[in-house]
Design an enzyme around this catalytic site. Sequence first.
Site, PDB file in Angstrom:
ATOM      1  N   CYS A  66      55.184  56.431  62.112  1.00 58.59           N
ATOM      2  CA  CYS A  66      54.770  55.329  62.991  1.00 58.59           C
ATOM      3  C   CYS A  66      55.947  54.848  63.845  1.00 58.59           C
ATOM      4  O   CYS A  66      57.042  54.617  63.330  1.00 58.59           O
ATOM      5  CB  CYS A  66      54.209  54.170  62.160  1.00 58.59           C
ATOM      6  N   CYS A  70      58.357  47.724  61.672  1.00 56.76           N
ATOM      7  CA  CYS A  70      58.093  46.700  60.648  1.00 56.76           C
ATOM      8  C   CYS A  70      59.023  46.947  59.449  1.00 56.76           C
ATOM      9  O   CYS A  70      58.954  48.019  58.820  1.00 56.76           O
ATOM     10  CB  CYS A  70      56.639  46.763  60.203  1.00 56.76           C
ATOM     11  N   CYS A  73      57.961  48.422  55.999  1.00 57.09           N
ATOM     12  CA  CYS A  73      56.987  49.519  55.930  1.00 57.09           C
ATOM     13  C   CYS A  73      57.605  50.900  55.721  1.00 57.09           C
ATOM     14  O   CYS A  73      58.438  51.357  56.513  1.00 57.09           O
ATOM     15  CB  CYS A  73      56.131  49.527  57.185  1.00 57.09           C
ATOM     16  N   CYS A 110      38.357  51.129  53.071  1.00 53.86           N
ATOM     17  CA  CYS A 110      39.261  50.759  54.161  1.00 53.86           C
ATOM     18  C   CYS A 110      40.143  51.945  54.543  1.00 53.86           C
ATOM     19  O   CYS A 110      40.862  52.487  53.697  1.00 53.86           O
ATOM     20  CB  CYS A 110      40.111  49.570  53.713  1.00 53.86           C
ATOM     21  N   CYS A 141      35.893  49.412  56.675  1.00 53.82           N
ATOM     22  CA  CYS A 141      37.020  48.634  57.178  1.00 53.82           C
ATOM     23  C   CYS A 141      38.032  49.635  57.719  1.00 53.82           C
ATOM     24  O   CYS A 141      38.143  50.747  57.188  1.00 53.82           O
ATOM     25  CB  CYS A 141      37.634  47.810  56.044  1.00 53.82           C
ATOM     26  N   CYS A 201      39.689  40.823  59.033  1.00 54.63           N
ATOM     27  CA  CYS A 201      40.444  40.783  57.774  1.00 54.63           C
ATOM     28  C   CYS A 201      41.888  40.548  58.197  1.00 54.63           C
ATOM     29  O   CYS A 201      42.475  41.404  58.874  1.00 54.63           O
ATOM     30  CB  CYS A 201      40.277  42.105  57.033  1.00 54.63           C
ATOM     31  N   ARG A 273      42.255  38.110  49.201  1.00 53.93           N
ATOM     32  CA  ARG A 273      42.521  39.358  48.469  1.00 53.93           C
ATOM     33  C   ARG A 273      43.920  39.370  47.883  1.00 53.93           C
ATOM     34  O   ARG A 273      44.916  39.215  48.604  1.00 53.93           O
ATOM     35  CB  ARG A 273      42.314  40.584  49.368  1.00 53.93           C
TER      36      ARG A 273
HETATM   37  N1  SAM Z   1      49.642  50.496  61.268  1.00 56.93           N
HETATM   38  C1  SAM Z   1      48.647  49.500  61.261  1.00 56.93           C
HETATM   39  C2  SAM Z   1      49.239  48.143  61.556  1.00 56.93           C
HETATM   40  O1  SAM Z   1      50.219  47.775  60.938  1.00 56.93           O
HETATM   41  O2  SAM Z   1      48.727  47.456  62.420  1.00 56.93           O
HETATM   42  C3  SAM Z   1      47.827  49.442  60.002  1.00 56.93           C
HETATM   43  C4  SAM Z   1      48.430  49.785  58.642  1.00 56.93           C
HETATM   44  S1  SAM Z   1      49.656  48.671  58.024  1.00 56.93           S
HETATM   45  C5  SAM Z   1      50.365  49.600  56.716  1.00 56.93           C
HETATM   46  C6  SAM Z   1      48.694  47.369  57.264  1.00 56.93           C
HETATM   47  C7  SAM Z   1      49.422  46.233  56.584  1.00 56.93           C
HETATM   48  O3  SAM Z   1      49.951  46.658  55.338  1.00 56.93           O
HETATM   49  C8  SAM Z   1      50.629  45.624  57.269  1.00 56.93           C
HETATM   50  O4  SAM Z   1      50.259  44.732  58.290  1.00 56.93           O
HETATM   51  C9  SAM Z   1      51.295  44.890  56.125  1.00 56.93           C
HETATM   52  O5  SAM Z   1      50.818  43.567  56.039  1.00 56.93           O
HETATM   53  C10 SAM Z   1      50.881  45.704  54.901  1.00 56.93           C
HETATM   54  N2  SAM Z   1      52.060  46.383  54.297  1.00 56.93           N
HETATM   55  C11 SAM Z   1      52.662  47.476  54.769  1.00 56.93           C
HETATM   56  N3  SAM Z   1      53.713  47.815  53.996  1.00 56.93           N
HETATM   57  C12 SAM Z   1      53.786  46.898  53.009  1.00 56.93           C
HETATM   58  C13 SAM Z   1      54.663  46.687  51.909  1.00 56.93           C
HETATM   59  N4  SAM Z   1      55.717  47.487  51.682  1.00 56.93           N
HETATM   60  N5  SAM Z   1      54.432  45.653  51.081  1.00 56.93           N
HETATM   61  C14 SAM Z   1      53.375  44.829  51.318  1.00 56.93           C
HETATM   62  N6  SAM Z   1      52.511  44.974  52.347  1.00 56.93           N
HETATM   63  C15 SAM Z   1      52.710  45.981  53.190  1.00 56.93           C
HETATM   64  C1  DTB Z   2      46.750  44.899  53.694  1.00 56.59           C
HETATM   65  O1  DTB Z   2      46.923  43.692  54.008  1.00 56.59           O
HETATM   66  N1  DTB Z   2      47.359  45.513  52.688  1.00 56.59           N
HETATM   67  C2  DTB Z   2      46.988  46.897  52.629  1.00 56.59           C
HETATM   68  C3  DTB Z   2      45.892  46.998  53.710  1.00 56.59           C
HETATM   69  N2  DTB Z   2      45.940  45.713  54.334  1.00 56.59           N
HETATM   70  C4  DTB Z   2      45.879  48.093  54.677  1.00 56.59           C
HETATM   71  C5  DTB Z   2      48.136  47.839  52.792  1.00 56.59           C
HETATM   72  C6  DTB Z   2      49.228  47.651  51.786  1.00 56.59           C
HETATM   73  C7  DTB Z   2      50.252  48.709  52.007  1.00 56.59           C
HETATM   74  C8  DTB Z   2      51.330  48.696  50.982  1.00 56.59           C
HETATM   75  C9  DTB Z   2      52.370  49.728  51.248  1.00 56.59           C
HETATM   76  C10 DTB Z   2      51.861  51.147  51.200  1.00 56.59           C
HETATM   77  O2  DTB Z   2      51.160  51.547  50.251  1.00 56.59           O
HETATM   78  O3  DTB Z   2      52.237  51.936  52.096  1.00 56.59           O
HETATM   79 FE1  SF4 Z   3      53.436  51.183  61.614  1.00 52.18          FE
HETATM   80 FE2  SF4 Z   3      53.813  50.375  59.140  1.00 52.18          FE
HETATM   81 FE3  SF4 Z   3      54.107  48.653  61.125  1.00 52.18          FE
HETATM   82 FE4  SF4 Z   3      51.635  49.571  60.517  1.00 52.18          FE
HETATM   83  S1  SF4 Z   3      52.958  48.315  59.229  1.00 52.18           S
HETATM   84  S2  SF4 Z   3      52.537  49.351  62.552  1.00 52.18           S
HETATM   85  S3  SF4 Z   3      52.159  51.641  59.849  1.00 52.18           S
HETATM   86  S4  SF4 Z   3      55.376  50.489  60.759  1.00 52.18           S
END
Ligand code: SAM
Ligand code: DTB
Ligand code: SF4
Length: 326
Positions: A66, A70, A73, A110, A141, A201, A273
């Site tokens: 990606c 963030c 992530c 989802c 979702c 959501c 959630r």
């Molecule tokens: N890429 C898309 C976006 O961010 O708009 C969708 C997938 S993203 C992984 C969805 C959500 O997962 C993020 O907004 C964040 O709140 C959560 N998330 C991602 N990595 C995480 C982590 N290490 N711990 C907790 N929540 C996480």
């Molecule tokens: C949300 O708020 N939490 C979920 C879902 N929406 C998509 C994602 C959590 C991701 C946690 C890190 C991972 O497994 O990569």
């Molecule tokens: Fe990309 Fe992760 Fe950010 Fe979603 S949360 S936009 S997957 S870097």
Amino acid sequence: MTEPTACLSDNPETGVRHDWSRAEVGALFELPFNELLFQAQTLHRRHFDPNAVQISTLLSIKTGGCPEDCKYCPQSVHYDTGLEPEALMDVDAVVSAARRAREAGASRFCMGAAWRNPKGKNFERVLEMVGRVRAEGLETCATLGMLDAEQSRQLKVAGLDYYNHNLDTSPEFYGEIISTRTWDDRIDTLTHVREAGINVCCGGIVGMGEGRADRVSLLCELAGLPEHPGSVPINRLVKVEGTPLDHEADIDAFEFVRTIAVARILMPESYVRLSAGRTEMTDEMQALCFFAGANSIFYGEKLLTTGNPDTANDDALFERLGLHPA
Ligand code: SAM
Ligand code: DTB
Ligand code: SF4
């Protein structure tokens, strides 16, 4: 003793408000723990069966690579987390996974993609996935990054029930976490999704080094949206090696439970959630979160790329607490 400035009696009808002030929400956080949990649980049972928990299952349909930065992530190209990027999955493989999730008891499926925003043929494939998953009798979702108005309408037509797009943290702390996408970009996507008639959501992450004032501010922003999100995921940061937040200190367990309770009070008709981070929580802490008003979880041994509790452990926890799927 100082009197709390907000209490249930402010809202005798439904408790639904969109005008919570930072001071009022800060006062809720300051309440004695038992008082806060009692208020949250009292409001919770006005709107929900207190023993029912909605079950969602997540699938990463497109993993890693990606372009966004963030800091939490594992899927960002900016950090070396050792994750192998994968292309968008085939529709049939996604439908098989959805069927398995339904058979395991999930009511919502989802689909998550590590994109800044969906494009071209990939987006068309996601539209097909949404229609096919819905035809399996599941709520659908998706979380695909930023959407424009037209994409939101197309997803609605394809059968999308919910779109997950988080605010993640307070507007004040946001710049510490993400630089490639603005807070206003997120609000725009939420507007497009809502106006297309898709349920929103939307939640955030705690434990990223923010202060209580940021948690207050995030929850005020969520409750201040034109409609309360149908689902509010509260994620506890999952620390992944290679990300800049890997060494962040753990958020205090009671502060996390307080965050759930305040979310419940501010958004009494929304599903709250208990999202990422359950693997690192004890069963007792999760039980407190359910008492505080959490009534939805991700079920299944993986979130997107990181672990989630074993389903056998979740089944046993539901049994021990007398909980049942909503
Ligand atoms: N890429 C898309 C976006 O961010 O708009 C969708 C997938 S993203 C992984 C969805 C959500 O997962 C993020 O907004 C964040 O709140 C959560 N998330 C991602 N990595 C995480 C982590 N290490 N711990 C907790 N929540 C996480
Ligand atoms: C949300 O708020 N939490 C979920 C879902 N929406 C998509 C994602 C959590 C991701 C946690 C890190 C991972 O497994 O990569
Ligand atoms: Fe990309 Fe992760 Fe950010 Fe979603 S949360 S936009 S997957 S870097």
